[in-house]
Design a protein around this motif. Structure first.
Motif, PDB file in Angstrom:
ATOM      1  N   UNK A 122       0.796  -1.273  -0.121  1.00 27.68           N
ATOM      2  CA  UNK A 122       0.095  -0.018   0.010  1.00 27.68           C
ATOM      3  C   UNK A 122       0.811   1.044  -0.091  1.00 27.68           C
ATOM      4  N   UNK A 123       1.957   1.060   0.488  1.00 32.55           N
ATOM      5  CA  UNK A 123       3.037   2.356   0.542  1.00 32.55           C
ATOM      6  C   UNK A 123       3.831   2.253  -0.861  1.00 32.55           C
ATOM      7  N   UNK A 124       3.519   1.508  -1.727  1.00 31.95           N
ATOM      8  CA  UNK A 124       4.096   1.679  -3.274  1.00 31.95           C
ATOM      9  C   UNK A 124       5.203   0.703  -3.522  1.00 31.95           C
ATOM     10  N   UNK A 125       5.346  -0.364  -2.689  1.00 27.87           N
ATOM     11  CA  UNK A 125       6.435  -1.356  -2.928  1.00 27.87           C
ATOM     12  C   UNK A 125       5.783  -2.759  -3.461  1.00 27.87           C
ATOM     13  N   UNK A 126       6.678  -3.299  -4.419  1.00 27.94           N
ATOM     14  CA  UNK A 126       6.320  -4.746  -4.717  1.00 27.94           C
ATOM     15  C   UNK A 126       6.928  -5.561  -3.492  1.00 27.94           C
ATOM     16  N   UNK A 127       6.107  -6.277  -3.085  1.00 26.58           N
ATOM     17  CA  UNK A 127       6.583  -7.265  -1.922  1.00 26.58           C
ATOM     18  C   UNK A 127       6.545  -8.659  -1.955  1.00 26.58           C
ATOM     19  N   UNK A 128       7.578  -9.252  -1.790  1.00 26.95           N
ATOM     20  CA  UNK A 128       7.859 -10.826  -2.057  1.00 26.95           C
ATOM     21  C   UNK A 128       7.795 -11.253  -0.773  1.00 26.95           C
ATOM     22  N   UNK A 129       7.023 -12.265  -0.494  1.00 32.79           N
ATOM     23  CA  UNK A 129       7.027 -12.981   0.905  1.00 32.79           C
ATOM     24  C   UNK A 129       7.402 -14.513   0.727  1.00 32.79           C
ATOM     25  N   UNK A 130       8.612 -14.722   0.816  1.00 36.41           N
ATOM     26  CA  UNK A 130       8.915 -16.311   0.737  1.00 36.41           C
ATOM     27  C   UNK A 130       8.382 -17.169   1.862  1.00 36.41           C
ATOM     28  N   UNK A 131       8.199 -18.358   1.548  1.00 37.15           N
ATOM     29  CA  UNK A 131       7.978 -19.381   2.570  1.00 37.15           C
ATOM     30  C   UNK A 131       9.225 -19.915   3.079  1.00 37.15           C
ATOM     31  N   UNK A 132       9.918 -19.771   3.928  1.00 34.10           N
ATOM     32  CA  UNK A 132      11.188 -19.987   4.303  1.00 34.10           C
ATOM     33  C   UNK A 132      11.146 -21.471   5.108  1.00 34.10           C
ATOM     34  N   UNK A 133       9.914 -22.230   5.500  1.00 34.20           N
ATOM     35  CA  UNK A 133       9.719 -23.302   5.869  1.00 34.20           C
ATOM     36  C   UNK A 133       9.283 -24.415   4.716  1.00 34.20           C
ATOM     37  N   UNK A 134       9.668 -24.043   3.489  1.00 37.33           N
ATOM     38  CA  UNK A 134       9.108 -24.880   2.560  1.00 37.33           C
ATOM     39  C   UNK A 134       9.656 -26.288   2.633  1.00 37.33           C
ATOM     40  N   UNK A 135      11.049 -26.337   2.909  1.00 38.89           N
ATOM     41  CA  UNK A 135      11.697 -27.885   2.965  1.00 38.89           C
ATOM     42  C   UNK A 135      11.356 -28.378   4.055  1.00 38.89           C
ATOM     43  N   UNK A 136      10.681 -27.861   4.974  1.00 33.14           N
ATOM     44  CA  UNK A 136      10.362 -28.855   6.275  1.00 33.14           C
ATOM     45  C   UNK A 136       8.978 -29.413   6.098  1.00 33.14           C
ATOM     46  N   UNK A 137       8.146 -29.017   4.758  1.00 36.37           N
ATOM     47  CA  UNK A 137       6.887 -29.478   4.531  1.00 36.37           C
ATOM     48  C   UNK A 137       5.651 -29.107   5.453  1.00 36.37           C
ATOM     49  N   UNK A 138       5.833 -28.329   6.435  1.00 37.85           N
ATOM     50  CA  UNK A 138       4.785 -28.123   7.432  1.00 37.85           C
ATOM     51  C   UNK A 138       4.459 -26.709   7.439  1.00 37.85           C
ATOM     52  N   UNK A 139       3.293 -26.276   8.164  1.00 38.39           N
ATOM     53  CA  UNK A 139       3.051 -24.777   8.387  1.00 38.39           C
ATOM     54  C   UNK A 139       2.505 -24.567   9.724  1.00 38.39           C
TER      55      UNK A 139
END
Length: 240
Positions: free
Chosen positions: A61-78
């Protein structure tokens, strides 16, 4: 936590970040204009939580393109945020996380964001808690245009990297943080201190004070830190 109204929240798009071990899932928020500087948002221990997604929307909303990666992806859990043991879940996943791989994944996310045609004017890192330390470590090798670290819990073990972190940087700490007591914060301040670095202390705030959960939230510190973050970003990585 200051956020756009529900009607105005930007919506994310699913995407992937190439890594040495395969594609890492991520979410991408575009600003209202569709383009602008980029920010990689580096998660806290609870992963790609509703709180992290709300902060990503705030930044978009402030004007940025924001990327949020899932750093737990190798663990296979959330983390299941509806469960009463959410803190234990987050701590358990953090304990299993390969920190070095997470730093490399964050650097890969920054490179992928920079390569997007919609990104104008540079790209930086914003990290919370676990992500504050990961972002700092990634900044030592990936040369972001800015770094914002909220109470980076791993920072005391990363201070040998401080000379390599040359981006304009903003660090937030609470003065009542049991995980980062003030003597540790002073060590961090001395290690990172140079022109272009700001360190803000928030009286009475504990660890994770920006997280809206009643267990962590400190309303005054959260509001003050966010205002400082917005001012810092607008100065060091301005969006149209």
């Amino acid at each position: 936590m200051p956020s756009p109204t529900a009607d105005n929240l930007p919506s994310p798009a699913a995407t992937e970040v190439p890594t040495a071990d395969g594609p890492m899932p991520a979410q991408l928020w575009r600003p209202p204009s569709g383009r602008g500087p980029g920010l990689v948002l580096v998660q806290e221990i609870f992963g790609v939580s509703a709180y992290m997604q709300a902060r990503a929307a705030d930044l978009a909303g402030l004007g940025y393109l924001v990327l949020l990666p899932d750093l737990y992806w190798r663990l296979g859990e959330t983390v299941d945020e509806s469960r009463p043991d959410v803190l234990e879940q987050g701590l358990g996943l953090m304990a299993r996380l390969d920190f070095g791989a997470a730093v490399a994944d964050t650097a890969a996310a920054l490179a992928a964001l920079r390569a997007r045609p919609e990104v104008d004017g540079g790209a930086g890192l914003v990290g919370f808690c676990l992500g504050g330390g990961i972002a700092f470590a990634a900044a030592a090798s990936a040369a972001p245009d800015v770094l914002v670290s909220y109470y980076g819990s791993a920072l005391p073990d990363l201070l040998d990297l401080a000379p390599a972190v040359t981006a304009p940087s903003l660090h937030h700490f609470g003065t009542a943080d049991d995980y980062l007591p003030m003597e540790q914060v002073e060590r961090i301040r001395q290690a990172v201190e140079r022109p272009g670095v700001e360190v803000h202390l928030h009286p009475g705030a504990g660890h994770a004070f920006d997280n809206p959960s009643p267990a962590f939230h400190h309303a005054e510190a959260s509001a003050a830190a966010w205002a400082q973050t917005v001012e810092f970003l607008r100065r060091e990585l301005p969006a149209a």
